[in-house]
Design an enzyme around this catalytic site. Structure first.
Site, PDB file in Angstrom:
ATOM      1  N   ASP A   1       0.884  -1.169   0.000  1.00  0.00           N
ATOM      2  CA  ASP A   1       0.000   0.000   0.000  1.00  0.00           C
ATOM      3  C   ASP A   1       0.923   1.221   0.000  1.00  0.00           C
ATOM      4  O   ASP A   1       1.526   1.543   1.026  1.00  0.00           O
ATOM      5  CB  ASP A   1      -0.884  -0.048   1.256  1.00  0.00           C
ATOM      6  CG  ASP A   1      -1.707   1.234   1.434  1.00  0.00           C
ATOM      7  OD1 ASP A   1      -1.656   2.113   0.562  1.00  0.00           O
ATOM      8  OD2 ASP A   1      -2.403   1.335   2.468  1.00  0.00           O
TER       9      ASP A   1
ATOM     10  N   LYS B   1       2.929  11.083  -3.548  1.00  0.00           N
ATOM     11  CA  LYS B   1       1.871  10.407  -4.321  1.00  0.00           C
ATOM     12  C   LYS B   1       0.979  11.405  -5.058  1.00  0.00           C
ATOM     13  O   LYS B   1       0.426  11.107  -6.109  1.00  0.00           O
ATOM     14  CB  LYS B   1       1.036   9.564  -3.363  1.00  0.00           C
ATOM     15  CG  LYS B   1       0.015   8.656  -4.027  1.00  0.00           C
ATOM     16  CD  LYS B   1      -0.564   7.709  -2.998  1.00  0.00           C
ATOM     17  CE  LYS B   1      -1.707   6.874  -3.532  1.00  0.00           C
ATOM     18  NZ  LYS B   1      -2.203   5.949  -2.488  1.00  0.00           N
TER      19      LYS B   1
ATOM     20  N   GLU C   1      -7.158   0.456  -4.657  1.00  0.00           N
ATOM     21  CA  GLU C   1      -7.203   0.377  -3.190  1.00  0.00           C
ATOM     22  C   GLU C   1      -8.545  -0.152  -2.670  1.00  0.00           C
ATOM     23  O   GLU C   1      -8.558  -1.030  -1.807  1.00  0.00           O
ATOM     24  CB  GLU C   1      -6.870   1.741  -2.579  1.00  0.00           C
ATOM     25  CG  GLU C   1      -5.384   2.067  -2.729  1.00  0.00           C
ATOM     26  CD  GLU C   1      -5.066   3.544  -2.562  1.00  0.00           C
ATOM     27  OE1 GLU C   1      -5.953   4.314  -2.143  1.00  0.00           O
ATOM     28  OE2 GLU C   1      -3.917   3.923  -2.857  1.00  0.00           O
TER      29      GLU C   1
ATOM     30  N   ASP D   1     -12.890   5.724   2.565  1.00  0.00           N
ATOM     31  CA  ASP D   1     -11.478   5.785   2.935  1.00  0.00           C
ATOM     32  C   ASP D   1     -11.118   7.202   3.395  1.00  0.00           C
ATOM     33  O   ASP D   1     -10.985   8.112   2.574  1.00  0.00           O
ATOM     34  CB  ASP D   1     -10.636   5.363   1.707  1.00  0.00           C
ATOM     35  CG  ASP D   1      -9.135   5.363   1.993  1.00  0.00           C
ATOM     36  OD1 ASP D   1      -8.718   5.890   3.050  1.00  0.00           O
ATOM     37  OD2 ASP D   1      -8.383   4.841   1.152  1.00  0.00           O
TER      38      ASP D   1
END
Ligand code: AMP
Length: 617
Positions: free
Chosen positions: A23, A86, A186, A210
């Site tokens: 992850d 990211k 994800e 999330d």
């Protein structure tokens, strides 16, 4: 043949090649594997902890420190300390310029369209290199903890990541010495961690909520025959637990009576307050009051005050859930399961609000920081062939195709196709003796390529000269499981071949994908009309080309009148092309076609007669 080795630590035999699940997060990253008991497990390297902060500190020599040690430099050495890489992965400066102030380090802005770079001292780093540093750290930790080489991995990305961002993630893996077997969404991984989607017979619609430290995503997934289809995504790339911390700090400060100016002088107080606020927030996840103090500032707060502070932010996430459902064309009752991901879903107000909204208990028994990595490990195990019954697939969000005559989009892989997938079509040349063919690849739902997005183009060279329509050019699209496209063109008569991997220079945001889809619906009618007229014009032009060629090559077979009449019809067709309606153009084509058909037969007869003459019996 699979290699077997002995684990020197445990003395047990093991397959040499462990595939890990990674992850790669905005704030934290972690790695997981399937343990010998066949359970997914996160890797904790010798007490260093499970979470590796996705932070890199680069010193003057360009040496990198990654993780917790780098995080300590965030405040005193912001120019050398890279966080949130990211957010830059696979993006151009244009994509991120509206929030560039968010970054404390230097982002190079000299060219708008290519991928961004980060400048530290006099060195330039691509987000791919920086992400590779984080992946290398994860790989090293996994190798150290498992005492075995780790060369293969599955890496997760947000569901809304486009081709460019996925490709960049894959490249980062490669650079870190990892063979990236699959890029997985994800929310798909999180569902797998809860065992959702593991049964191929199961049909389910699920919501994955999330809420991490700095980002919020809601994804609606449909699982059918082992295929995870992303129906909709929504969220806020700048909303998370950090906002909760800030809300607490602001509350304490305003209650203390200190002015902002007074506080500015105490940089270290802000940092201490930030840490205290996070501690308070975490404490309030399981207690009703928190007591504390920083440099004389009262840092007590109770749960209901805290909930009052964050209520607007939580409401904002629920509004996103509503939008995602609406985009998916669903209502709350269509959702079978809700999966909670991200550390901030531990806040009871968050959990309760989500459960209330969907009218259902949420899946929250697994550690929300770990579920994505655990699911990635399960996917890795599936790819390793250890769960043969399951095949996991994703679908491509936008159609892929090539430009054909008149600027039309010819779809080769339609949107929502399962990946991996392969499809092809045959094309030919439009002009006599054409030796090169330009192949332009587009993505989108509109009929005209000008309204779609160009992914790349290349030229098939060296086609032997043949009359128009003779060469047979097969164009094949191969979309791999990560959504990366390879295009192959081959001229079948000669075997001339060309192959390219399409790497978009920069990608689309999820909002852009959504807009492209909406546009295709709202413009459907005019697109069809345009397509028809363009097709008629193209056909007309082809007809004019053929007749012109005929007159040049075989003009002597026509009488004076026939030639005059043909030229008159040619003129009429020519005139109708720019302004005529589709029907008018087609009528002119028919007229010319009808009139000239006997001539073509005449040529055939002569050709046959000539051929016969040459043959001795
Ligand atoms: P992630 O990005 O998923 O690692 O989430 C990190 C966020 O979760 C940070 O904002 C943390 O402060 C928050 N967090 C971690 N533990 C808790 C907890 N017990 N209660 C509330 N928030 C938490």
């Amino acid at each position: 043949m699979a290699k077997i080795s002995i684990n020197l630590a445990t003395g047990s035999l093991q397959k040499e090649d462990i595939i890990v699940g990674i992850d790669l997060g905005t704030t934290n990253s972690l790695v997981a594997f399937i343990n010998p008991e066949k359970h997914p497990q996160v890797i904790n390297d010798a007490g260093k902890g499970v979470l590796v902060p996705s932070i890199i500190n680069l010193n003057k020599n360009g040496d990198a420190i990654v993780g917790t040690d780098a995080k300590e430099h965030l405040i005193e050495d912001p120019e050398h300390t890279i966080f949130s890489v990211k957010r830059l992965l696979g993006r151009s400066y244009k994509d991120i310029e509206h929030y560039q102030n968010f970054f404390s380090y230097k982002i190079v802005d000299d060219d708008n369209d290519t991928l961004v770079k980060v400048k530290v001292e006099d060195k330039f780093y691509s987000p791919i290199e920086l992400s590779a540093m984080i992946l290398k750290e994860l790989k090293a930790r996994a190798e150290h903890a498992l005492k075995t080489p780790v060369n293969r991995a599955v890496i997760t990305v947000p569901a809304y990541f486009n081709d460019s961002q996925r490709q960049a993630t894959r490249d980062a893996g490669k650079l870190a010495g990892l063979d990236v077997l699959r890029i997985v969404n994800e929310p798909t991984a999180a569902s797998l961690a809860y065992g959702i989607g593991l049964n191929p017979e199961e049909e389910k619609t699920i919501a994955v909520y999330d809420l991490g430290g700095g980002t919020f995503d809601i994804s609606i997934l449909r699982i059918q025959n082992g295929i995870f289809e992303v129906l909709a995504t929504n969220g806020d790339t700048f909303l998370g637990g950090d906002d909760f911390d800030r809300a607490i700090i602001e509350f304490w400060i305003s209650r203390s009576g200190l002015t902002n100016d007074e506080l500015k002088q105490y940089k270290e107080i802000r940092q201490a307050l930030r840490l205290k606020a996070e501690a308070a927030k975490k404490h309030l996840s399981s207690h009703s009051t928190f007591e504390g103090e920083v440099q004389g500032i009262d840092c007590s707060i109770d749960k209901s005050t805290f909930e009052g502070l964050i209520q607007p932010k939580v409401n904002h996430t629920i509004a996103s859930c509503k939008n995602a459902l609406a985009d998916a064309g669903l209502t709350v009752t269509d959702i079978d399961s809700i999966v909670m991901v991200g550390g901030s879903t531990r806040t009871p107000l968050v959990k309760n609000s989500v459960a209330n909204f969907f009218g259902k208990e949420v899946n929250d028994t697994l550690n929300p920081d770990e579920v994505v990595a655990l699911g990635a490990a399960i996917q890795a195990d599936i790819l390793a062939g250890n769960r043969k019954d399951i095949l996991l697939l994703d679908v491509t969000p936008l159609s892929l195709g090539v430009e054909t005559m008149g600027g039309l989009m010819d779809v080769i892989i339609p949107r929502n196709s399962k990946v991996p997938t392969k499809a092809g079509r045959q094309y030919t040349t439009a002009i006599d003796g054409q030796v090169n063919m330009k192949i332009s690849v587009f993505q989108g739902e509109r009929d005209l390529i000008k309204d779609n997005r160009k992914l790349g183009e290349f030229e098939l060279k060296g086609i032997p000269a043949m009359p128009a329509g003779f060469p047979k050019v097969d164009i094949n699209f191969l979309l791999n499981a990560d959504g990366i496209l390879t295009v192959q063109a081959i001229e079948l008569r000669s075997g001339v071949k060309q192959e390219v991997e399409i790497k978009p220079s920069y990608g689309l945001t999820d909002a852009e994908v959504e807009k492209m889809l909406l546009d295709s619906v709202s413009h459907a009618k005019e697109d069809v009309a345009q397509r028809m007229i363009i097709e008629a014009r193209t056909e007309g032009e082809q007809m004019l080309y053929t007749v012109d060629r005929f007159i040049k090559n075989n003009g002597q077979l026509l009488s004076h009148d026939e030639r005059a009449k043909t030229l008159e019809l040619v003129e009429e067709l020519k005139n109708s092309l720019p302004t005529g309606t589709k029907d008018e153009i087609l009528a002119k084509i028919d007229e010319l076609n009808e009139y000239t058909r006997p001539f073509a037969e005449r040529v055939m007869d002569i050709a046959i007669a000539t051929a016969m003459k040459g043959k001795a019996i």
